[in-house]
Motif scaffolding. Sequence first.
Motif, PDB file in Angstrom:
ATOM      1  N   SER A 318       0.840  -1.192   0.000  1.00  0.00           N
ATOM      2  CA  SER A 318       0.000   0.000   0.000  1.00  0.00           C
ATOM      3  C   SER A 318       0.877   1.245   0.000  1.00  0.00           C
ATOM      4  O   SER A 318       1.753   1.389   0.854  1.00  0.00           O
ATOM      5  N   ILE A 319       0.651   2.127  -0.967  1.00  0.00           N
ATOM      6  CA  ILE A 319       1.418   3.375  -1.069  1.00  0.00           C
ATOM      7  C   ILE A 319       0.503   4.533  -0.680  1.00  0.00           C
ATOM      8  O   ILE A 319      -0.579   4.709  -1.252  1.00  0.00           O
ATOM      9  N   THR A 320       0.924   5.312   0.322  1.00  0.00           N
ATOM     10  CA  THR A 320       0.169   6.488   0.741  1.00  0.00           C
ATOM     11  C   THR A 320       1.024   7.735   0.562  1.00  0.00           C
ATOM     12  O   THR A 320       2.261   7.672   0.662  1.00  0.00           O
ATOM     13  N   THR A 321       0.389   8.855   0.303  1.00  0.00           N
ATOM     14  CA  THR A 321       1.121  10.113   0.122  1.00  0.00           C
ATOM     15  C   THR A 321       0.554  11.173   1.058  1.00  0.00           C
ATOM     16  O   THR A 321      -0.657  11.250   1.269  1.00  0.00           O
ATOM     17  N   HIS A 322       1.454  11.983   1.597  1.00  0.00           N
ATOM     18  CA  HIS A 322       1.091  13.120   2.444  1.00  0.00           C
ATOM     19  C   HIS A 322       1.932  14.312   1.974  1.00  0.00           C
ATOM     20  O   HIS A 322       3.060  14.500   2.444  1.00  0.00           O
ATOM     21  N   LEU A 323       1.401  15.042   1.028  1.00  0.00           N
ATOM     22  CA  LEU A 323       2.163  16.099   0.376  1.00  0.00           C
ATOM     23  C   LEU A 323       1.595  17.454   0.770  1.00  0.00           C
ATOM     24  O   LEU A 323       0.401  17.719   0.558  1.00  0.00           O
TER      25      LEU A 323
END
Length: 455
Positions: A318-323
């Motif tokens: 699972s790839i999550t992003t917090h940009l």
Amino acid sequence: MQVRLRKFWWQLVGDPEQLPLEHRAFNVIGLITGVLLLILIPLNIALKLWVVSGMLVVIEAILVFLIIRARVYGQYTFSLLAYAIASYVVVTITFLYNSGSNGPALYLFLLTYLFLIAFTHPRFHRIWTVLHLVVPVSLLGLEYVVPHILATDYATLEYRYLDIATTLIIIVVCTYSITIYLRGNYEREKHTAEQHAYKIEAQNEQIRAQNILLQESNSEKLRLISILAHDLRNPLSAITGVLEILTYEELPADMRKAMKAELLLAARNTSELLDNLLSWTTGQIKGLKPIATKIKPEVVIANVLEVQQFIANKKGISITTHLEADVKIWADIDMLELIIRNLISNALKFTPKNGTVDISLNRNADNRTCTLAIEDNGIGIASEDMSRLFDRNVQSTYGTESEKGIGLGLYLSKELAALNHGKIWARSTPGKGSTFFVSLPLYEAESHPQPHQLS
């Protein structure tokens, strides 16, 4: 004042940087002899030595002609030989018309010998030595056999004393001047030779250092080529084998689909390896120069994830992003994409099935840089490997699904980050995962840092 005198002297005898020593030596001889004759002519006139005085005037004119011929037209060999012949003629006439051995002629023979030995090429020294033995001895023999042919023109004993005393003073002064001049030339040549030796030694040291670096670089390149040949052979063989099976064998649809997925994964891993290799070799051969522009990093990350998502889905990661919103950086977009792709690819490679990868981007407190962090919960990195994580010690590594790599991506990412005024580092706990950080300058309308160049 001293500098002006030195420049004037060099104008007379020649600049040591432009004129050979032999040519400058003749100019010195001519000047000293010219000054000497200017002293002797009025002295001999005062002593009423009319023949000698007239001869000295003629010799002075010839000497001026020879100096001009040498200094202006560069005909030094002719002028030197003419000077030598004239010196023998002068001293011989002085001997015959100025009291023979009772006059100053024999002393002048010593002076002319000193001139010729000190300032002419060594190949002439034997000739001058023989002549300075033969001519005076012959004149002394002539005086002994037929003494009446010699002119004894001294009017009084005091005249003879004055003539000889003056000659001795001139000889001493000339000897001192010649010694100082030769010593100065020696010290100058010695200093030049020492400086040249130091320069050669420094160049040799530089060459030795460059040879060591070149040998190390060649060793690294050969090692890299060896690793590449080994690591490319397996996936290419696998691709070839799968293609042969798909071409010549009848397989169920699900098996064909699975084999195509494996084929695509192997091709993508190989393509990624070749991309890194191409970027690295381009930098080694012709140098990498970033073309910095304003970049929205979330766009670059999205482009990378479009390709890497396939690998993540296959492993169930699972790839999550917090940009952070509205972050813009100043960098080369292609280099930034290569850095991000390498770091995400590494995270996926060393994260087990059903793991997680978190990508975050935040401004730093200085409000001039931002930091991109890629965190995984994979196998982590041993503490002994952390110190050489980004160096040139390229080596094969295996991911959780036996994915092959050679460590070139991290080293290349460090180089590319530095070219864009950034830096890269990592934290890791074995068995719990790793986090890779990349710090890059924010875009600022007022001033933008000039990119470096890899050469």
